[in-house]
Enzyme design. Structure first.
Site, PDB file in Angstrom:
ATOM      1  N   GLU A   1     -15.916  46.975   0.702  1.00 36.12           N
ATOM      2  CA  GLU A   1     -14.489  47.498   1.236  1.00 36.12           C
ATOM      3  C   GLU A   1     -14.887  48.228   2.564  1.00 36.12           C
ATOM      4  OE1 GLU A   1     -11.502  51.019  -0.263  1.00 36.12           O
ATOM      5  OE2 GLU A   1     -12.378  49.750  -1.683  1.00 36.12           O
TER       6      GLU A   1
ATOM      7  N   LYS B   1     -11.204  56.870  -8.217  1.00 38.13           N
ATOM      8  CA  LYS B   1     -11.626  55.736  -7.562  1.00 38.13           C
ATOM      9  C   LYS B   1     -12.049  55.763  -6.142  1.00 38.13           C
ATOM     10  CE  LYS B   1     -11.120  51.335  -5.122  1.00 38.13           C
ATOM     11  NZ  LYS B   1     -11.086  51.255  -3.793  1.00 38.13           N
TER      12      LYS B   1
ATOM     13  N   ASP C   1     -27.018  50.551 -13.499  1.00 33.88           N
ATOM     14  CA  ASP C   1     -25.913  49.833 -14.186  1.00 33.88           C
ATOM     15  C   ASP C   1     -24.716  50.491 -13.694  1.00 33.88           C
ATOM     16  OD1 ASP C   1     -23.902  48.971 -15.760  1.00 33.88           O
ATOM     17  OD2 ASP C   1     -25.354  49.135 -17.790  1.00 33.88           O
TER      18      ASP C   1
ATOM     19  N   HIS D   1      -8.632  53.123   7.722  1.00 37.68           N
ATOM     20  CA  HIS D   1      -8.988  52.065   7.216  1.00 37.68           C
ATOM     21  C   HIS D   1      -8.560  50.832   7.582  1.00 37.68           C
ATOM     22  CE1 HIS D   1      -9.725  50.072   3.315  1.00 37.68           C
ATOM     23  NE2 HIS D   1      -8.544  49.401   3.484  1.00 37.68           N
TER      24      HIS D   1
END
Length: 429
Positions: free
Chosen positions: A82, A269, A285, A383
């Site tokens: 991202e 998130k 993990d 972004h």
């Protein structure tokens, strides 16, 4: 002395960045080949890691810069696709650095193994019987993994709960044992599972019930890492926004996430945008870390913000993040994947506790980067400027054309593939 400050790193070519990286650490020729090759994970190694291998799936590997944590410099490998995440975390780390850096702490590395018992004739009597044999069960668990005990870890405690006491269903009531195990520098999944499986026959004898599940929990609430930063408002000034306005905007944004689960999901998130790339790069993990983090965000019965932002009596912005962090620096894939081995070399951490503290610092930085953008010019300005390069590539741009098309897309404020294709066709003509 190692530093995480590399002014102009973003504007360097990939080759220039690689050259600078090799001056920071002593890499062998083999390590350089892995780090800089087009196939950093050899197919024969991948074939031994999982089943049905047909190839590998590379991710961009970037460096989080400017991090000062407990007075120590960190260059942080981050594997992510991202745009803007690495840039945002590095930018905020520079701001926090100017305010004195992040301060962190971590609990002992205590993970949880669970044993489920059903069909007990008397669940309360079974609970009391287990607690009476607590010391013996802990000793048996440690006997199943003596090498862990030799390293200073092992089973340390045991708790028992009765679930669904009022249930009339034969599938409802159950006795749950929690075995608390210090896994030292390992994430410890295999260790924990071995220990609790070894206890199953004895537990059945003690409880007169039947054991079904015996497995670790990915919500290790006794294995926590915490990060904190304190930033004077003058360091937050952005464009036409005063530092106080930015500070208050960040706090208002946090309060929104703390009060509304719909906002909290997106808010959290963004925190995991900073955390997952390090977990992935170090061969840990990331699904386990994600699951534990989200469970922790709902520990008070309502899903809420993982971070807390407030103003202290001096008017400074104060940020805090506490999360369970089931990561290790030994075992699993941490030293199987060639790039993961190099990630540890770049990070220069001495323990799983230290790694966990670095990870939550990046999560806190990433959260502030997102909230600061949302409270000022909006998330899209920065972004989409970075995203424009991906759009240019998707439209067929190559080489020097990528940056030219990306810049035009930003200038015209129309960052979409269709427009980029028109520009590519025009450029070729």
């Amino acid at each position: 002395m190692k530093t995480s400050r590399f002014p102009g790193f973003y504007n360097m070519t990939v080759e220039e960045r690689r050259q600078l990286l090799t001056t920071m650490d002593t890499f062998t020729d083999e390590e350089k080949d892995y780090l800089f090759s087009n196939e950093p994970l050899p197919t024969d190694t991948a074939d031994k890691m999982i089943e049905n291998v047909v190839g590998t799936f590379p991710l961009p590997l970037g460096l989080g810069l400017n991090f000062l944590i407990n007075g120590k410099e960190y260059v942080i490998p981050m594997a992510i696709e991202e745009p803007s995440v690495v840039a945002s975390a590095s930018y905020i780390a520079k701001t926090v650095r100017n305010a004195g850096g992040f301060t962190t702490e971590a609990t002992d590395r205590v993970m949880i193994g669970q044993i489920q018992v059903v069909g007990c004739p008397d669940f309360q009597a079974a609970k009391e019987a287990v607690l009476k044999e607590k010391d013996a069960l802990i000793a048996d668990a440690n006997a199943a993994y003596p090498s862990l005990v030799a390293r200073g870890g092992g089973a340390e405690d045991l708790e028992v709960r009765v679930l669904n006491e009022e249930s009339d269903s034969k599938y409802g009531q159950m006795l749950i044992l929690h075995v608390y195990i210090n896994t030292c520098d390992a994430m410890g999944a295999n260790i924990i599972n071995t220990m609790v499986e070894s206890l199953a026959p004895t537990v059945e004898t003690i409880t007169k019930g039947k054991v079904y599940l015996r497995i670790l929990s990915n919500y290790p609430d006794r294995c926590l890492a915490r990060a904190r930063c304190v930033i004077p408002p003058e360091l937050l000034q952005t464009g036409s926004y005063t530092g106080e306005e930015v500070r208050d905007g960040v706090i208002h944004a946090y309060e929104f996430a703390a009060s509304d689960p719909y906002r909290a999901v997106t808010h959290n998130k963004g925190i995991m945008n900073g955390i997952d790339p390090i977990v992935i790069a170090t061969g840990n993990d990331w699904r386990a870390v994600e699951a534990g983090a989200h469970a922790h965000a709902a520990r008070f019965g309502k899903y809420s913000s993982m971070t807390e932002w407030s103003k202290d009596e001096d008017g400074n912005l104060v940020g805090e993040l506490e999360l369970p962090m089931s990561v290790g620096t030994v075992g699993g894939s941490t030293h199987v994947h060639p790039i993961s081995k190099l990630a540890y070399k770049i990070l220069d951490v001495d323990s799983a506790q230290e790694l966990a503290q670095v990870i939550v610092s990046v999560g806190l930085a990433q959260n502030l980067g997102a909230l600061k953008a949302l409270a000022t010019d909006g998330i899209q300005k920065g972004h989409m400027a970075l995203h424009s390069r991906s759009v240019a590539i998707a439209a067929g741009a190559t080489g020097e054309m990528i940056d030219i098309i990306a810049e035009r897309l930003v200038d015209e404020k129309e960052i979409r593939v269709g427009k980029a294709k028109e520009m590519v066709e025009e450029y070729i003509k």
